[in-house]
Design an enzyme around this catalytic site. Structure first.
Site: not given
Ligand code: UD1
Ligand code: CA
Length: 461
Positions: A15, A73, A352
């Protein structure tokens, strides 16, 4: 109880619509992830494990100076899967694991401290931070029963219209007892709209398995706002910025308009210094006491003494300025400019890789590059050190007490001796002896009656 930290940063950040990995987007010139990492380090954990995936090499490089372990991962199957990938790295660990997200950069260390304390005090198996927000869209919602007990967390994409109305959200910050963590992660599935292993699922399992759960309610939702879009990046920046500004004000700095002061968290500013609006102070900058900075000034990686005045629209990078210097408006100090105490640098002056001695003045329209200017020197308006011959750079030396007339061209390498003078308009190509006057000018001619003759000639035609 031992403490370890896991930071999730493997996601792509779709996004953001960017080529740059999300967690490397800068906030006040520092990558977002560094804020999370710095907060984690302040908790003094036994170890920090960073989960990387997308652009892992780039991200790794950005934190190469920090003592962290990384786990890759691949593929990214969700936040729960991300934590599961760390299991091997924690084989020999037993204690509490604090889980942070690389995209939640504004959480204060004191908040994390209170969260951890409360986790320990309540002997919880799982603690998570929740908060109330005006616009919960995108976040996981915290659902409670009539008694106010947490039932589960539902992701935005899985929530019903009614559940979406819930304004209590999961901040994505957890503290989990290590044995329960590995046990519950095994219980996660991908039966959801995104087909992912959701980390909040461990909260749901904690409820269903009747283990100790704590929802830690945070009153300031801004501290945990996640950055998924550029708009949220701007909001997080503002939260971090205002917190930094508040800290300086508490320390005795006047910030005339905190809304328009941009100060990195690594900057130190002394007491009774005033920062005027629209001012940028970045990087490893130290500003002393009782200074006036701004309005509209930019300072980066510079050391500024006490009682210094940096006036309107000045731009300083990697320079050193001693006590009592006055500079600007509109001056440009480039790397390795060293301005000794009491010197004055005026408008439209660029400096400089040069030393400007104690009490010396460069008041107007000059370029001073690769020069050693002694003490008590006056550099007249429009003076230029001609330091570059098209191939090499050469140094200019002006000894103590010399007087450089306006519009002097100092063709380097060159030395102007102690107390010497150069005449205005001279192009000086040879060293000037101490106490001498160097003058390089065509003799002035005078053509008498010229104006009158010109007038008469015009009248005839
Ligand atoms: C997540 C939470 C949501 C919470 C929100 C708060 C989950 C499923 N949802 O949603 O409940 O309200 O954060 O900000 O956790 N990441 C990984 N590996 C993955 C997916 C994500 O390392 O496979 C990392 C992303 O880089 C990021 C963090 O985990 O730093 C959160 O992931 P993101 O996809 O932003 O979750 P949200 O949709 O914001
Ligand atoms: Ca997030």
């Amino acid at each position: 109880m031992s403490l370890a930290v896991i930071i999730l940063a493997a996601g792509k950040g779709v996004r953001m619509n960017s080529e740059l990995p999300k967690v490397l987007h800068p906030i006040l010139k520092k990558p977002m992830l560094r804020y999370v990492l710095d907060a984690a380090r302040d908790m003094e954990p036994e170890r920090i494990v960073l989960v990387l995936g997308h652009d892992s090499e780039l991200v790794k490089e950005a934190v190469s100076d920090c003592p962290v372990d990384t786990v890759i991962q691949e593929p990214q199957l969700g936040t729960g899967h991300a934590v599961l990938c760390c299991e091997d790295a924690f084989r020999d660990f037993s204690g509490d694991i604090l889980i942070l997200s690389g995209d939640v950069p504004a959480t204060g260390v004191s908040t994390l401290g209170e969260f951890m304390d409360s986790h320990v005090k309540n002997s919880a198996d799982v603690s998570f931070i929740s908060t109330l927000v005006e616009d919960p869209s995108g976040y996981g919602r915290v659902l409670r029963n009539a008694e106010g007990e947490v039932l589960r967390i539902v992701e935005d994409k899985d929530a019903t219209a009614d559940e979406k109305k819930e304004k209590e959200i999961n901040a994505g910050i957890y503290c989990v007892n290590s044995s329960f963590l590995w046990e519950s992660l095994d219980g996660l599935d991908t039966e959801n709209n995104q087909g992912e292993y959701y980390l909040p699922g461990i909260v749901n399992l904690c409820v269903s398995r009747k283990r100790g759960l704590q929802a830690f309610a945070l009153s300031n939702p801004k501290e945990v706002s996640g950055v998924n879009s550029r708009e949220q990046l701007g909001e997080a920046e503002k939260t971090i910025r205002l917190a930094i500004n508040r800290r300086h004000m508490e320390n005795g700095v006047t910030i005339v308009d905190p809304e328009t002061a941009y100060i990195s968290d690594s900057v130190s500013i002394g007491k009774d210094t005033t920062v005027y609006p629209n001012t940028y102070i970045y990087g490893e900058t130290r500003i002393g006491e009782n200074c006036r900075v701004g309005p509209s000034v930019y300072v980066e990686d510079s050391q500024i003494g006490d009682n210094v005045e940096i006036r309107f629209s000045s731009y300083l990078t990697e320079c050193e300025v001693e006590d009592g210097v006055v500079m600007g408006p509109f001056c440009h100090l480039r790397p390795e400019a060293r301005i000794k105490s009491g010197a004055k640098i005026g408008n439209f002056v660029e400096i400089k890789k040069s030393n400007i001695g104690v009490g010396s003045k460069v008041p107007h329209l000059s370029y001073v590059g690769d020069a050693d200017i002694g003490a008590g020197v006056n550099i007249g308006a429009g003076t230029i050190t001609c330091n570059y011959d098209g191939v090499n750079k050469h140094r200019t030396v002006v000894e103590d007490g010399a007087f450089i007339g306006s519009d002097t061209m100092l063709v380097a390498p060159i030395k102007v001796g102690k107390g010497a003078t150069t005449a205005a308009g001279s192009t000086v190509t040879k060293d000037v002896s101490p106490g001498a006057l160097a003058i390089e000018r065509a003799g002035q001619k005078e053509i008498t009656g010229w104006a009158e003759r010109k007038r008469v000639k015009k009248g005839k035609s």
